[in-house]
Design a protein around this motif. Structure first.
Motif, PDB file in Angstrom:
ATOM      1  N   CYS A  58       3.969  -7.382  -7.484  1.00 37.62           N
ATOM      2  CA  CYS A  58       5.375  -7.377  -6.737  1.00 37.62           C
ATOM      3  C   CYS A  58       5.746  -9.054  -7.108  1.00 37.62           C
ATOM      4  O   CYS A  58       4.922  -9.723  -6.970  1.00 37.62           O
TER       5      CYS A  58
ATOM      6  N   VAL B   9       4.200 -11.191   3.819  1.00 39.37           N
ATOM      7  CA  VAL B   9       4.647 -11.124   2.550  1.00 39.37           C
ATOM      8  C   VAL B   9       3.950  -9.799   1.818  1.00 39.37           C
ATOM      9  O   VAL B   9       3.077  -9.362   2.322  1.00 39.37           O
ATOM     10  N   CYS B  10       4.678  -9.500   0.792  1.00 39.66           N
ATOM     11  CA  CYS B  10       4.219  -8.103  -0.121  1.00 39.66           C
ATOM     12  C   CYS B  10       2.674  -8.281  -0.498  1.00 39.66           C
ATOM     13  O   CYS B  10       2.294  -9.425  -0.859  1.00 39.66           O
TER      14      CYS B  10
ATOM     15  N   THR C 195       8.442 -12.694   2.786  1.00 37.06           N
ATOM     16  CA  THR C 195       9.104 -12.210   1.664  1.00 37.06           C
ATOM     17  C   THR C 195       9.444 -10.837   2.159  1.00 37.06           C
ATOM     18  O   THR C 195      10.192 -10.142   1.269  1.00 37.06           O
ATOM     19  N   LEU C 196       9.171 -10.580   3.332  1.00 33.82           N
ATOM     20  CA  LEU C 196       9.460  -9.039   3.741  1.00 33.82           C
ATOM     21  C   LEU C 196      10.646  -9.067   4.875  1.00 33.82           C
ATOM     22  O   LEU C 196      10.750  -9.972   5.507  1.00 33.82           O
TER      23      LEU C 196
ATOM     24  N   TYR D 183       9.651  -4.668   5.414  1.00 34.38           N
ATOM     25  CA  TYR D 183       9.908  -3.808   4.137  1.00 34.38           C
ATOM     26  C   TYR D 183       9.829  -4.670   2.978  1.00 34.38           C
ATOM     27  O   TYR D 183      10.683  -6.010   3.046  1.00 34.38           O
ATOM     28  N   CYS D 184       9.521  -4.340   1.726  1.00 32.61           N
ATOM     29  CA  CYS D 184       9.700  -5.155   0.660  1.00 32.61           C
ATOM     30  C   CYS D 184      10.856  -4.434  -0.265  1.00 32.61           C
ATOM     31  O   CYS D 184      10.485  -3.458  -0.790  1.00 32.61           O
ATOM     32  N   ARG D 185      11.612  -5.125  -0.332  1.00 32.71           N
ATOM     33  CA  ARG D 185      12.853  -4.746  -1.042  1.00 32.71           C
ATOM     34  C   ARG D 185      12.890  -4.409  -2.514  1.00 32.71           C
ATOM     35  O   ARG D 185      13.537  -3.970  -3.287  1.00 32.71           O
ATOM     36  N   GLN D 186      11.735  -5.455  -3.089  1.00 36.68           N
ATOM     37  CA  GLN D 186      11.574  -5.609  -4.694  1.00 36.68           C
ATOM     38  C   GLN D 186      10.707  -4.047  -5.085  1.00 36.68           C
ATOM     39  O   GLN D 186      11.020  -3.520  -6.132  1.00 36.68           O
TER      40      GLN D 186
ATOM     41  N   ASN E  68       7.412 -10.336  -4.801  1.00 36.58           N
ATOM     42  CA  ASN E  68       7.258 -10.891  -3.445  1.00 36.58           C
ATOM     43  C   ASN E  68       5.980 -10.970  -2.915  1.00 36.58           C
ATOM     44  O   ASN E  68       5.645 -11.516  -1.921  1.00 36.58           O
ATOM     45  N   TYR E  69       4.929 -11.078  -3.760  1.00 36.40           N
ATOM     46  CA  TYR E  69       3.527 -11.288  -3.539  1.00 36.40           C
ATOM     47  C   TYR E  69       3.378 -12.860  -3.452  1.00 36.40           C
ATOM     48  O   TYR E  69       3.762 -13.419  -4.234  1.00 36.40           O
TER      49      TYR E  69
ATOM     50  N   ASP F  96       1.271 -16.434   3.576  1.00 33.85           N
ATOM     51  CA  ASP F  96       2.414 -15.583   4.513  1.00 33.85           C
ATOM     52  C   ASP F  96       3.166 -16.738   5.182  1.00 33.85           C
ATOM     53  O   ASP F  96       3.820 -16.189   5.971  1.00 33.85           O
TER      54      ASP F  96
END
Length: 622
Positions: free
Chosen positions: A124, A118-119, A135-136, A162-165, A126-127, A131
């Motif tokens: 963010c 997760v982020c 969310t990644l 990767y975190c898209r947010q 996505n945090y 985990d």
């Protein structure tokens, strides 16, 4: 009890699947080895998947010699055991089987993954605190080589997510964000360190290399009264050679390295047969870079902070920036062992009515020969040992030359290198005689002399130590051991009257004291400044009245007990021999910290009662 029913059903049908108990054990162990890959393929890892990914089924079927339906049946029965099972320590044969059938499918034993799913940025969306639910996304995989202590060198895959947010990419050791050009390392010290883009080294192996570099090997030469200890340093090149020769292969190396003695024929490792994009042989650059990053991470972890390095720079440049900042923090009073005291360096004499504290410091320098700019006292380091710096000439070097197009300068270069080969041979003899032992156990044929006629080799490494062997500080003097530089160095190490020692031993104390008198500097007015006995007898004239009055060691009776010196005043020279083996690694002061920790542990083991003076006592409460 559906899990137990699954096992009962499977055991009841062993004949149908032609499975033995060892087969089931092998399945569970190999499936556990594949679990990191399975987890990476899932979003929610709170429960095992009904069926593993198809590539994992194919891997297990090939490694175990079973068909896919059998593998799926075993998974259904044992998936809960596998999901809650800890990491296994596979045998050589299990690693061979796993990689033989996994690498062709993009799975390797000990593949490297980010430590989070997760982020990690609290701002963010996505945090998450946990985990279990990823969310990644946007998995990126590339091939790499991993050097381990137990399992040898391994072909692996390095994975990032990767975190898209918030546009952050997470790697095995660090994360980066698209909005800046920094890499932020995770808190703590990882078990595997990225030394270069495609090369990783286990922290346990780097710790072994660190110990090898600190201790190396030594021989003692007893010369009647004086005992000299000459140290040869375990260079990064030799660390790599030791690893490649003795640890890189998983088979019993005492057999593979001595086949005739054991009359043995060993099977060729699959790693040797499989065409991997990156070498499985360690090189000296990876050792050095890995060690530097490892030491930086250790330092940050000790202070509960995170390492931050530039992301868009060459590895050497990004490391040098961090090392320079860390080394600056260790200057002056910044060494961990600065407030050290023990029975060998802190003595109290006299009776209860008139006690006198005696604490000494010893200073000395050593030219270790690392290349520096030819311009005297220039503090700008060379980018490489062959970088062009010619005193008084600003022209670029000509093609095929290290000097410019000026024929006079080229003639100087030709004259410089003409005797280099013979001179190098003579230097080798000197080194083997104990003057300075070589860094590399197998000298390169290209090492035919100094690397650059346009650079100097006169940088001086200066130490201030306690007589017990603890190093208080180290400084680089650019050009020579000027007494003015020594004076400023000593004042930086002992900045307050309380911190100054009762005695400061230096082989050129007469000129140092004369310099202090000339400029009216009374910082060390309460400090006795004798010259050590050896240098006083050999390098200081009897006719030098000033030297005899102020620096004759016999004028300081407190330093003598029972006809012997209370302190080891030659400790710096002995330590400089140790330090002289380090050139590239002098970029990192952690070697001094490691050596100090060992010296203090030995002091405690031998009953010398080491302790730490409070910094408040030395510098007050401000």
């Amino acid at each position: 009890m559906p899990f137990m029913m699954g096992i009962s059903q499977l055991l009841a049908s062993l004949d149908e699947y032609d499975l033995t108990f060892p087969d089931l054990t092998a399945f569970v162990r190999l499936a556990c080895m594949a679990k990191p890959f399975i987890r990476q393929c899932m979003t929610d890892i709170r429960h095992p998947p009904i069926h593993p990914p198809e590539v994992v089924v194919s891997l297990l079927a090939g490694a175990l010699g079973q068909d896919p339906p059998t593998i799926l049946t075993c998974w259904v029965a044992f998936r809960q055991v596998i999901w809650t099972h800890g990491a296994v320590l596979p045998t050589d044969q299990e690693i061979e089987a796993f990689n033989r059938h996994g690498l062709v499918r993009g799975i390797g034993y000990h593949d490297l993954y980010p430590p989070t799913r997760v982020c990690q940025r609290p701002e963010c969306v996505n945090y998450r605190d946990g985990d279990e639910v990823a969310t990644l996304t946007d998995v990126n995989t590339f091939r790499a080589s991993l050097f381990t202590l137990r399992d040898g060198s391994l072909p692996v895959h390095s994975v990032s997510t990767y975190c898209r947010q918030c546009h952050t990419r997470y790697y095995p050791n660090y994360w980066t964000n698209n909005t800046d050009s920094t890499r932020i390392y995770y808190a703590g010290v990882p078990s595997v360190i990225q030394a270069a883009r495609h090369f990783y080294i286990e922290a346990a192996l780097l710790e072994l290399f660190a110990a090898m570099k600190v201790f190396g090997w030594y021989c003692r030469l007893s010369l009647i009264i004086i005992t000299l200890t000459f140290h040869s340093r375990m260079s990064s090149m030799n660390c790599a050679r030791v690893y490649n020769y003795a640890l890189a292969q998983r088979h019993a190396l005492y057999i593979s390295n001595n086949r005739r003695a054991f009359d043995a024929t060993l099977p060729r490792a699959f790693d040797e047969e499989f065409s991997w994009q990156y070498t499985l042989r360690m090189c000296d650059t990876d050792v050095l870079n890995g060690f530097f990053i490892y030491s930086l991470l250790l330092e940050k972890a000790e202070h509960s902070s995170c390492l931050v390095l530039p992301h868009d720079e060459q590895q050497r440049i990004r490391i040098d920036v961090a090392l320079s900042e860390r080394n600056k923090e260790m200057e002056g009073i910044g060494q961990e062992a600065y407030p050290h005291a023990c029975d060998l360096c802190f003595i109290v004499i006299g009776d209860d009515d008139s006690k006198l504290k005696i604490q000494a410091a010893v200073c000395d320098g050593n030219t270790i020969g690392h290349p520096c700019c030819a311009v005297h006292d220039c503090k700008v380091p060379l980018m490489t040992n062959r970088h062009r710096f010619f005193d008084g000439c600003d022209e670029v070097n000509a093609s095929g030359f290290r000097t410019c197009a000026n024929t006079d300068h080229q003639a100087l270069e030709d004259a410089y290198f003409k005797p280099a080969k013979a001179l190098f041979q003579l230097r080798v003899r000197l080194k083997r005689a104990g003057v300075t032992l070589p860094l590399d156990s197998v000298p390169s044929p290209s090492d035919s002399g100094s690397s650059n006629p346009n650079s100097a080799d006169e940088d001086l490494e200066q130490l201030i130590m306690r007589p017990c062997g603890v190093i208080l500080a180290r400084a680089t003097f650019f050009g020579s051991e000027a007494v003015s530089a020594v004076n400023e160095f000593a004042k930086a190490v002992f900045p307050t009257a309380t911190s100054t020692p009762e005695y400061f031993v230096f082989d050129n104390n007469c000129k140092l004291r004369a310099h202090q008198d000339a400029i009216g500097d009374d910082h060390f007015a309460a400090t006795g400044m004798p010259v050590d006995v050896f240098h006083f007898n050999s390098k200081h004239k009897e006719t030098d009245t000033y030297c005899q009055q102020h620096c004759n060691p016999a004028a300081f009776p407190e330093l003598i007990s029972g006809g012997k010196w209370r302190f080891n005043t030659s400790i710096c020279e002995q330590t400089n021999i140790w330090l002289g083996g380090y050139q590239a690694i002098l970029r990192d002061m952690s070697m001094i910290k490691r050596r100090n920790r060992y010296v203090i542990s030995e002091s405690e083991r031998r009953g010398h009662s080491p302790w730490m003076i409070s910094m408040e006592t030395l510098f007050g409460s401000d």
